[in-house]
Design a protein around this motif. Structure first.
Motif, PDB file in Angstrom:
ATOM      1  N   VAL A   1      85.996  14.113   7.497  1.00  0.00           N
ATOM      2  CA  VAL A   1      86.610  12.657   7.313  1.00  0.00           C
ATOM      3  C   VAL A   1      85.945  12.177   6.039  1.00  0.00           C
ATOM      4  O   VAL A   1      86.747  11.294   5.418  1.00  0.00           O
ATOM      5  N   ALA A   2      84.569  12.479   5.763  1.00  0.00           N
ATOM      6  CA  ALA A   2      83.955  11.748   4.538  1.00  0.00           C
ATOM      7  C   ALA A   2      84.641  12.541   3.317  1.00  0.00           C
ATOM      8  O   ALA A   2      84.751  11.617   2.186  1.00  0.00           O
TER       9      ALA A   2
ATOM     10  N   GLU B   1      84.010   6.163  15.880  1.00  0.00           N
ATOM     11  CA  GLU B   1      83.584   6.230  14.597  1.00  0.00           C
ATOM     12  C   GLU B   1      84.769   6.132  13.647  1.00  0.00           C
ATOM     13  O   GLU B   1      85.007   5.115  12.578  1.00  0.00           O
ATOM     14  N   LEU B   2      86.030   6.502  13.909  1.00  0.00           N
ATOM     15  CA  LEU B   2      87.274   6.196  13.245  1.00  0.00           C
ATOM     16  C   LEU B   2      87.620   4.871  13.250  1.00  0.00           C
ATOM     17  O   LEU B   2      88.002   4.313  11.965  1.00  0.00           O
TER      18      LEU B   2
ATOM     19  N   GLY C   1      81.020  18.666  15.801  1.00  0.00           N
ATOM     20  CA  GLY C   1      81.277  17.149  15.643  1.00  0.00           C
ATOM     21  C   GLY C   1      80.686  16.848  14.249  1.00  0.00           C
ATOM     22  O   GLY C   1      81.401  15.925  13.739  1.00  0.00           O
ATOM     23  N   GLN C   2      79.914  17.211  13.793  1.00  0.00           N
ATOM     24  CA  GLN C   2      79.082  16.968  12.475  1.00  0.00           C
ATOM     25  C   GLN C   2      80.261  17.472  11.413  1.00  0.00           C
ATOM     26  O   GLN C   2      80.333  16.614  10.279  1.00  0.00           O
TER      27      GLN C   2
ATOM     28  N   VAL D   1      80.192   7.545   7.639  1.00  0.00           N
ATOM     29  CA  VAL D   1      80.739   8.121   9.033  1.00  0.00           C
ATOM     30  C   VAL D   1      79.427   8.702   9.762  1.00  0.00           C
ATOM     31  O   VAL D   1      79.723   9.364  10.754  1.00  0.00           O
ATOM     32  N   GLY D   2      78.170   8.391   9.772  1.00  0.00           N
ATOM     33  CA  GLY D   2      77.120   8.573  10.808  1.00  0.00           C
ATOM     34  C   GLY D   2      76.450   9.909  10.443  1.00  0.00           C
ATOM     35  O   GLY D   2      76.165  10.243  11.553  1.00  0.00           O
ATOM     36  N   LEU D   3      76.474  10.283   9.179  1.00  0.00           N
ATOM     37  CA  LEU D   3      75.773  11.627   9.207  1.00  0.00           C
ATOM     38  C   LEU D   3      74.537  11.455   8.534  1.00  0.00           C
ATOM     39  O   LEU D   3      74.194  10.736   7.434  1.00  0.00           O
TER      40      LEU D   3
ATOM     41  N   GLN E   1      83.292  17.841  11.411  1.00  0.00           N
ATOM     42  CA  GLN E   1      84.521  16.883  11.715  1.00  0.00           C
ATOM     43  C   GLN E   1      84.022  15.681  10.791  1.00  0.00           C
ATOM     44  O   GLN E   1      85.105  15.090  10.102  1.00  0.00           O
ATOM     45  N   ARG E   2      82.930  15.143  10.878  1.00  0.00           N
ATOM     46  CA  ARG E   2      82.613  13.908  10.385  1.00  0.00           C
ATOM     47  C   ARG E   2      82.699  14.172   8.555  1.00  0.00           C
ATOM     48  O   ARG E   2      82.934  13.467   7.940  1.00  0.00           O
TER      49      ARG E   2
ATOM     50  N   LEU F   1      83.638  10.391  17.831  1.00  0.00           N
ATOM     51  CA  LEU F   1      84.438  10.537  16.541  1.00  0.00           C
ATOM     52  C   LEU F   1      85.350   9.620  16.542  1.00  0.00           C
ATOM     53  O   LEU F   1      85.938   8.940  15.571  1.00  0.00           O
TER      54      LEU F   1
END
Length: 383
Positions: free
Chosen positions: A146-147, A177-178, A139-140, A122-124, A142-143, A174
């Protein structure tokens, strides 16, 4: 497939949140519920995992009535993402993501390993694993949400306005990314939003709900924009739905001009040998072919280009990947009225005028509305 079959939700005070809703949610696609506040979007989502029980009708998951499953088993088979992420503030990021696998009996090592894998997906950055939610940006967080929803690899992902609490730039990131994750994993995603632009960008199909919990229209985004079912849907889509529809037409057929593109170290003599009559400006690039700005031809001499005298070239579009809407937007925002096309590396491939983009738009409309499958794929890339 999830089938919503004649579902109504009526509260004890007589309020009807959802009224005789019937539709099929296909596997491996993103189905978006959109509509004004109070139209039953979130209630419908919560009835899928039985956080809210229907008053009438059935919800079938792969042909089986959801009420026949133990509610905890049902919910653990579905990822759930909400606004503001809903993270456990006393747990580290890695342990937040590992929550459901641990509930399912995974070992701590296996659950954390899966969590770290998903952080990357998820880009973290992995260095955030031992931090706490309050130490992350919106934003982090929210990632992370999702993870966490993906941690046990559920076939269904429910998302209730997950990106509405972040700023527009983060929100776009986001969304992208989704779409990237969905292209890799192919989950069945049910997404709730009040934002029609988000619905059009993300949805394979879009369910427009009207006040009172009734379905107004259920269609792919391109069909929705080109053929709204009634005045309510047309008004909800907004006066600029024609511009949104351009997101479903690719820019691959644009007639790009390369003659007006010159390197910063080009001489006046070299430029005069080119046929630049069609362009009132020249696009100056650096040594790597990336755009620097626009110049009037008589400003270029045998000496070096003065960057201070160049007009800004604005945001370019990626030729063939971005949509006609993106190309038109670039041209409109450019001080010259011309859009700059680049390849995937950011190097200039040509320039195109608003007039040429307009001709491409007319040709696209003359050819008919875009195919639903191709339109969906185009929109997912172009935004």
């Amino acid at each position: 497939m999830i089938r919503i079959d004649g579902v109504t939700k009526r509260y004890p005070d007589g309020t009807v949140a959802v009224d005789r809703l019937s539709l099929d949610i296909p596997d491996g696609a993103i189905t978006v519920f959109v509509g004004p506040s109070g139209c039953g979007k979130t209630t419908t989502l919560r009835m899928i995992n039985r956080m809210v029980e229907p008053s009438e009708g059935r919800i079938l998951i792969d042909g089986e009535d959801s009420r026949r499953q133990p509610v905890n088993t049902l919910r653990r088979s579905m990822g759930y993402v909400i606004q503001n992420a809903g993270l456990f503030q006393h747990r580290t990021i890695v342990d937040n993501i590992a929550t459901v696998p641990r509930l399912l009996g995974w070992s701590k090592h296996k659950a954390r390993s899966r969590a770290r894998e998903l952080m990357e997906r998820v880009g973290l950055d992995g260095t955030l694993a031992k931090r706490y939610p309050y130490q992350l940006s919106g934003g982090q967080q929210q990632r992370v949400g999702v993870a966490r929803a993906l941690a046990a690899d559920p076939p269904v992902l429910l998302m209730d306005e997950p990106f509405s609490a972040v700023d527009p730039v983060v929100r776009k990131g986001l969304q992208d990314e989704l779409l990237r994750i969905q292209a890799e994993l192919g989950k069945t995603i049910v997404f709730v939003t009040h934002d029609i632009d988000e619905a059009v960008k993300l949805g394979t199909t879009v369910a427009v709900m009207r006040t009172g919990g009734r379905l107004a229209q259920y269609a792919p985004p391109a069909e929705l924009l080109s053929d709204p079912a009634d005045a309510f849907v047309e008004d909800f889509l907004g006066a600029d739905r024609g511009i949104r529809r351009l997101s479903f037409f690719p820019s691959a057929d644009l007639d790009l001009l390369t003659a007006p593109v010159v390197a910063a170290d080009a001489t006046a003599g070299q430029i005069r040998t080119r046929d630049t009559a069609d362009a009132p400006y020249l696009l100056v690039t650096d040594a790597d072919g990336r755009p620097l700005g626009w110049a009037e031809p008589d400003l270029l001499t045998d000496g070096p280009v003065d960057p201070g005298r160049l007009l800004p070239c604005g945001r370019p579009f990626v030729a063939g990947r971005d949509s006609l809407r993106a190309a038109l937007d670039c041209a409109v925002l450019s001080p010259t009225g011309w859009a700059v096309a680049v390849d995937g590396t950011g190097r200039v491939t040509g320039v195109v005028s608003q007039q040429s983009i307009g001709e491409a738009i007319r040709a696209a409309h003359a050819a008919g509305r875009p195919d639903g499958a191709d339109a969906g794929a185009s929109a997912k890339v172009a935004g």
